[in-house]
Structures are given as structure tokens and as C-alpha cells.
Design an enzyme around this catalytic site. Structure first.
Site, PDB file in Angstrom:
ATOM      1  N   GLY A   1       0.767  -1.240   0.000  1.00 29.62           N
ATOM      2  CA  GLY A   1       0.000   0.000   0.000  1.00 29.62           C
ATOM      3  C   GLY A   1       0.793   1.283   0.000  1.00 29.62           C
ATOM      4  O   GLY A   1       0.213   2.366  -0.168  1.00 29.62           O
TER       5      GLY A   1
ATOM      6  N   GLU B   1       4.036  -6.686   1.639  1.00 32.94           N
ATOM      7  CA  GLU B   1       3.517  -7.035   0.305  1.00 32.94           C
ATOM      8  C   GLU B   1       3.503  -5.819  -0.616  1.00 32.94           C
ATOM      9  O   GLU B   1       2.453  -5.443  -1.144  1.00 32.94           O
ATOM     10  CB  GLU B   1       2.089  -7.580   0.438  1.00 32.94           C
ATOM     11  CG  GLU B   1       1.946  -8.789   1.338  1.00 32.94           C
ATOM     12  CD  GLU B   1       0.481  -9.165   1.601  1.00 32.94           C
ATOM     13  OE1 GLU B   1      -0.421  -8.361   1.277  1.00 32.94           O
ATOM     14  OE2 GLU B   1       0.251 -10.262   2.123  1.00 32.94           O
TER      15      GLU B   1
ATOM     16  N   TYR C   1      -0.043  -1.800 -12.074  1.00 35.15           N
ATOM     17  CA  TYR C   1      -1.459  -1.794 -12.463  1.00 35.15           C
ATOM     18  C   TYR C   1      -1.630  -1.208 -13.865  1.00 35.15           C
ATOM     19  O   TYR C   1      -2.612  -0.535 -14.165  1.00 35.15           O
ATOM     20  CB  TYR C   1      -2.313  -1.048 -11.421  1.00 35.15           C
ATOM     21  CG  TYR C   1      -2.074  -1.594 -10.030  1.00 35.15           C
ATOM     22  CD1 TYR C   1      -2.601  -2.832  -9.661  1.00 35.15           C
ATOM     23  CD2 TYR C   1      -1.270  -0.909  -9.111  1.00 35.15           C
ATOM     24  CE1 TYR C   1      -2.344  -3.369  -8.412  1.00 35.15           C
ATOM     25  CE2 TYR C   1      -1.007  -1.449  -7.858  1.00 35.15           C
ATOM     26  CZ  TYR C   1      -1.542  -2.670  -7.519  1.00 35.15           C
ATOM     27  OH  TYR C   1      -1.281  -3.202  -6.279  1.00 35.15           O
TER      28      TYR C   1
ATOM     29  N   ARG D   1      -6.091   3.065 -15.553  1.00 34.37           N
ATOM     30  CA  ARG D   1      -6.109   3.845 -14.304  1.00 34.37           C
ATOM     31  C   ARG D   1      -6.749   5.240 -14.443  1.00 34.37           C
ATOM     32  O   ARG D   1      -7.540   5.623 -13.596  1.00 34.37           O
ATOM     33  CB  ARG D   1      -4.702   3.938 -13.703  1.00 34.37           C
ATOM     34  CG  ARG D   1      -4.127   2.565 -13.319  1.00 34.37           C
ATOM     35  CD  ARG D   1      -2.835   2.663 -12.524  1.00 34.37           C
ATOM     36  NE  ARG D   1      -3.084   3.194 -11.204  1.00 34.37           N
ATOM     37  CZ  ARG D   1      -2.845   4.432 -10.841  1.00 34.37           C
ATOM     38  NH1 ARG D   1      -2.285   5.282 -11.672  1.00 34.37           N
ATOM     39  NH2 ARG D   1      -3.159   4.823  -9.626  1.00 34.37           N
TER      40      ARG D   1
ATOM     41  N   TYR E   1      -9.884   5.414 -12.042  1.00 36.20           N
ATOM     42  CA  TYR E   1      -9.686   6.145 -10.783  1.00 36.20           C
ATOM     43  C   TYR E   1      -9.451   7.638 -11.005  1.00 36.20           C
ATOM     44  O   TYR E   1      -9.019   8.325 -10.080  1.00 36.20           O
ATOM     45  CB  TYR E   1      -8.450   5.643 -10.033  1.00 36.20           C
ATOM     46  CG  TYR E   1      -8.247   4.174  -9.894  1.00 36.20           C
ATOM     47  CD1 TYR E   1      -9.154   3.369  -9.191  1.00 36.20           C
ATOM     48  CD2 TYR E   1      -7.098   3.573 -10.413  1.00 36.20           C
ATOM     49  CE1 TYR E   1      -8.917   2.016  -9.037  1.00 36.20           C
ATOM     50  CE2 TYR E   1      -6.860   2.219 -10.252  1.00 36.20           C
ATOM     51  CZ  TYR E   1      -7.781   1.448  -9.568  1.00 36.20           C
ATOM     52  OH  TYR E   1      -7.538   0.112  -9.403  1.00 36.20           O
TER      53      TYR E   1
ATOM     54  N   CYS F   1     -14.050   3.641 -28.299  1.00 37.81           N
ATOM     55  CA  CYS F   1     -15.346   4.319 -28.402  1.00 37.81           C
ATOM     56  C   CYS F   1     -15.984   4.488 -27.029  1.00 37.81           C
ATOM     57  O   CYS F   1     -17.000   3.866 -26.716  1.00 37.81           O
ATOM     58  CB  CYS F   1     -16.250   3.522 -29.331  1.00 37.81           C
ATOM     59  SG  CYS F   1     -15.437   3.201 -30.885  1.00 37.81           S
ATOM     60  N   GLU F   2     -15.364   5.278 -26.183  1.00 35.41           N
ATOM     61  CA  GLU F   2     -15.884   5.597 -24.846  1.00 35.41           C
ATOM     62  C   GLU F   2     -15.358   6.988 -24.516  1.00 35.41           C
ATOM     63  O   GLU F   2     -14.182   7.270 -24.738  1.00 35.41           O
ATOM     64  CB  GLU F   2     -15.286   4.665 -23.775  1.00 35.41           C
ATOM     65  CG  GLU F   2     -15.560   3.201 -23.919  1.00 35.41           C
ATOM     66  CD  GLU F   2     -16.809   2.748 -23.184  1.00 35.41           C
ATOM     67  OE1 GLU F   2     -17.400   3.557 -22.427  1.00 35.41           O
ATOM     68  OE2 GLU F   2     -17.190   1.595 -23.393  1.00 35.41           O
TER      69      GLU F   2
ATOM     70  N   GLY G   1       3.700  -3.479  -3.813  1.00 31.14           N
ATOM     71  CA  GLY G   1       3.513  -3.630  -5.254  1.00 31.14           C
ATOM     72  C   GLY G   1       3.937  -2.352  -5.943  1.00 31.14           C
ATOM     73  O   GLY G   1       5.054  -2.213  -6.436  1.00 31.14           O
ATOM     74  N   ARG G   2       3.024  -1.386  -5.894  1.00 30.04           N
ATOM     75  CA  ARG G   2       3.212  -0.111  -6.600  1.00 30.04           C
ATOM     76  C   ARG G   2       4.561   0.557  -6.316  1.00 30.04           C
ATOM     77  O   ARG G   2       5.220   1.059  -7.218  1.00 30.04           O
ATOM     78  CB  ARG G   2       2.087   0.828  -6.159  1.00 30.04           C
ATOM     79  CG  ARG G   2       1.974   2.095  -6.953  1.00 30.04           C
ATOM     80  CD  ARG G   2       0.933   3.033  -6.310  1.00 30.04           C
ATOM     81  NE  ARG G   2      -0.311   2.374  -5.994  1.00 30.04           N
ATOM     82  CZ  ARG G   2      -1.352   2.314  -6.819  1.00 30.04           C
ATOM     83  NH1 ARG G   2      -1.299   2.886  -8.001  1.00 30.04           N
ATOM     84  NH2 ARG G   2      -2.454   1.684  -6.448  1.00 30.04           N
TER      85      ARG G   2
END
Ligand code: PLP
Length: 429
Positions: free
Chosen positions: A239, A273, A371, A312, A316, A342-343, A275-276
Site C-alpha cells: 500500500g 507485500e 497496475y 487507471r 480512478y 469508443c468511450e 507492489g506499486r
């Protein structure tokens, strides 16, 4: 710290020119720096070297085999959340006894696979899962090493989608039920209680919530001891945040120092743990400008990477800096950098002041190592992009670009559709 730096206005990844890689592999592609990955891993590990500790890199942030292999070689373990991630970890050479299995929805086949592989521990998130793990271990005539994941109810003050340690989140057992759950676990014949775990959220930019969580967990451990349950592994989750824009997260040293101080004298093996914080700034997404368009309100830069490649920003509203691979212009424009999907949510940057770019220019979407590829999809039938790793003056394609054939792999047309039916309503000549 990262190794994406300019030399004479050309962006290099370590000693390789990013344009040169683009010329050889085409765009878009993810690009990872070996030196940065290694440096981040070792820095993080060093922050905990004064206590018995194990760094279980979070596979979901970047699960490319080459990345996992690099960490395996540095003595790293792995935090997995699925059978697929276990498979990747084992393929990459991570020793099973350095693998922890998190996640709220472990299926029975995944539990069995992990038991047969001999992982270090299951971070169990519910009483029903505890039962499942026990039954599965009984069938295989094994004893499953477990920790219970507790939810310390601290607010990590991050984006609600990546906050996991609040009462209202689906993760873990609340502090009240945890002690009872431990008693149940201790009574199960095919489960061995060895640890306790938590993970409060992601992109946390302050040490305080981690320390609050740790104090609450220590309290719980003390009460468990009064029931005769002892804990060998304390898993504090991941985290720790990174700088995408203006954030000023604590350096891993500062985080480590605060954690060790709060931990005090203890006989636990500490598990982390991350990650980022390890991979986030060790990777970029390289994309090419397809078109530019001037609107009444603002300009649009249409690039060949899209939300399926890096979700991302769409998911977010995450910020990723956009840099030019070749700096040749000083004039800036205000623009949305958008993909071909197409969004309307398909953007990489919104209302951003960026240098004026032209068709064919290469852009680097920064801080895309975590991610990024792992959350990519084939939406709009777009083949997933390649991943490339640089080490010194060499680069290697560590995942090939998908082909159109890859897109339909596993699909089939059933017999009842294999010839056009006569009643399909279509007139044929
Ligand atoms: C996602 C996750 C991590 C990694 O989080 P980062 O913010 O990338 O460090 C660690 N542990 C668990 C259980 C996770 O779900």
C-alpha cells in the site's frame, strides 16, 4: 528515483534510446527498467533488514515473468490473489515457501493448488473460507498454514476504490470477530495458525494509517496469546504510495523506521507485500500520436494507446505525467490525451498543459509500471501491447505483442451456426 532520463533531448531508459525501441517493436508498448526495479526492491528490503522479514512482492501490480524472476533472484517472495498468479510465480522461480495467498474469493481448486505447491501461508478472509481451507487440506491429508486477514478499520485516505481497511470494505475480518475466528481456527485439525495479516489500501501517502493498523494488530496478538494462540508471521500488507504528480509519500526508509519502531521487540517474522512502490515508477507506456484535433474549448491529442492498455485514468481518474520521448518544442497547449476507444472515458490525460505535439510524435506515459499491463484488456478487440525490459544497453521483449489470431484464441463457432441457417431471415442470391 528512476532511470528514464534525457540525453540531448532524447529520452533514454538506462542506456537505450526509447525511440530506438519504438522503431524496433512498434507502439504502444510498456517499458520497464531493470536497474530501477532492482533498486526499488533492494531499497525496500533494506528498510526492514534489522528484523527477520520477507518481502512478498504483490503479483497483481505487475506479473510479467521477467519482473517476477528478477525479484526471485533478489530473494523476494510473492503475494498472490489467484491460482493464475501462483502459476506465474512458480514459473518465474519464486520458491513456494515464500508465497502468501491473499484474496476474499479463493476457489477450492486454487486452495488445493496452493496446498499442493507448499506455499508459506493462506491469508484467510472469512470463516467460510477457513472451513474450505480446512476441508481441502483434510482431503489432501495436509495441514494448511494460515493467517487471518483482519480489517483494522483505519482510514488510509486514498481513493475509495483502493481503500481496503475500513469497516465498510469487503476485505478481512473485523477486529471484533477476529479473536473468535482465531479460536475456531485453532480448533481445526487441518489448519495451523501461524500468522496475522492486514492490508489497508493502496497509494497510501502517509505512515500514520500503517502505524495505527499495526498498533491495533499488536493488541489483538496480545489477546490471542492469552488464549494460547501464538503468531509467528505478521503480514502488514502493501500500500505504500508513489509520486505520480505532486504526492509526497514517505520514503521506504521512513516507512520502515516507523514500522520497526511501532513493532518494538518481537519475535515475529515481518511480511510486507509492496507492489506499486516497487514497480510503479520503474515502467512507462510509450505511445504515438495518431492525430491532433483543435476543439472550441480545447485540443485533443489522439494516441494509439487507450484505456484498455492503461485503465487507471478512466477507472480512478488517476494522474499520469505525459512526457515527450524527443523534446523538440517549447510551446505548450492545453489538451486531452485520448485513445481510439469508443468511450468518452477513454483518456490518458485530461485538460493537461502539454508541449505541442505533432502526428507521429512519441509520448511516454510515466509511472505506468504498476497496475498498467496487468489491468489491460482486449476491449475493442485491441491486441494487448508488448512489454519490454531494458538492462544497461540491452533491451528484450519480455511479452510479445498479441496478434489478431491471439484475439480469437479459444473461441469457436458452434455446429448450429456453422452453416448459415435457411431461416436466418437474410436474403441470399
Ligand atoms: C493489492 C495488494 C497489495 C499491493 O498493494 P500496493 O498498493 O500495490 O503496494 C498487497 N497486498 C494485498 C492483499 C493486496 O490486495
Amino acid at each position: 528515483m528512476h532511470h528514464f532520463l534525457y540525453r540531448d533531448n532524447y529520452m533514454f531508459c538506462e542506456d537505450v534510446s526509447v525511440s530506438e525501441i519504438a522503431g524496433q517493436v512498434g507502439t504502444p508498448f510498456y517499458l520497464y527498467s531493470h536497474a530501477t526495479l532492482r533498486h526499488h526492491f533492494l531499497t525496500f528490503e533494506k528498510a526492514f533488514e534489522d528484523v527477520p522479514s520477507l518481502i512478498c512482492f504483490s503479483a497483481k501490480s505487475n506479473s510479467n515473468l521477467a519482473v517476477l524472476r528478477l525479484f526471485a533472484g533478489l530473494g523476494g517472495g510473492l503475494d498472490i490473489v489467484s491460482g493464475g498468479e501462483l502459476f506465474r510465480g512458480l514459473q518465474a522461480g519464486i520458491p513456494p515457501d515464500r508465497i502468501v495467498f491473499s484474496g476474499v474469493g479463493k476457489r477450492e481448486d486454487e486452495i488445493a493448488y496452493a496446498l499442493e505447491s507448499g506455499i508459506l501461508m493462506f491469508n484467510v478472509e472469512s470463516l467460510q473460507e477457513l472451513e474450505s481451507v480446512n476441508q481441502c487440506a483434510a482431503r489432501l491429508d495436509k495441514k494448511a498454514p494460515i493467517a487471518l486477514r483482519v480489517n483494522p478499520d483505519v482510514d488510509p485516505k486514498t481513493h475509495p476504490y483502493i481503500s481496503t481497511g475500513l469497516k465498510e470494505n469487503k476485505f478481512g475480518l473485523d477486529m471484533k470477530s477476529a479473536a473468535e475466528a482465531y479460536k475456531s481456527a485453532a480448533a481445526l485439525p487441518h489448519v495451523e495458525v501461524i500468522g496475522i495479516s492486514c492490508h489497508i489500501g493502496s497509494q497510501v501517502t502517509d505512515v500514520a494509517p500503517f502505524i495505527d493498523a499495526l498498533h491495533r494488530i499488536k493488541e489483538l496478538i496480545r489477546s490471542l496469546e492469552t488464549f494460547g494462540i501464538s503468531i509467528s508471521y505478521l503480514d502488514l500488507g502493501g500500500g505504500l504510495g508513489i509520486t505520480y504528480d505532486q504526492e509526497a509519500p514517505p520514503h521506504p526508509n521512513e516507512y520502515g523506521k516507523a514500522v520497526l519502531e511501532a513493532l518494538g521487540d518481537s519475535a515475529f517474522t515481518l511480511i510486507l507485500e509492496p507492489g506499486r512502490v516497487i514497480v510503479g515508477n520503474a515502467g512507462i507506456l510509450v505511445t504515438q500520436v495518431l492525430y491532433t484535433k483543435s476543439g472550441e474549448e480545447k485540443d485533443f491529442v489522439i494516441v494509439d494507446a487507450a484505456m484498455n492498455d492503461l485503465v487507471r485514468p478512466a477507472l480512478y481518474k488517476a494522474f499520469h505525467a505525459i512526457e515527450r520521448v524527443v523534446r523538440d518544442q517549447e510551446e505548450t497547449i492545453r489538451a486531452d490525451v485520448v485513445g481510439p476507444i469508443c468511450e468518452s472515458g477513454d483518456f490518458l490525460a485530461k485538460d493537461r498543459d502539454i508541449p505541442r505535439v505533432e502526428v507521429g510524435d512519441l509520448l511516454a506515459v510515466m509511472s505506468a509500471g504498476a497496475y498498467g499491463f496487468t489491468m489491460s484488456s482486449n476491449y475493442n478487440s485491441r491486441p494487448r501491447v508488448p512489454e519490454v525490459m531494458v538492462k544497461g544497453d540491452q533491451f528484450h521483449v519480455v511479452r510479445a505483442r498479441e496478434s489478431y489470431e491471439d484475439l480469437i484464441k479459444g473461441e469457436s463457432i458452434p455446429p448450429f451456426l456453422s452453416a448459415f441457417a435457411e431461416d436466418d431471415g437474410l436474403a441470399r442470391g
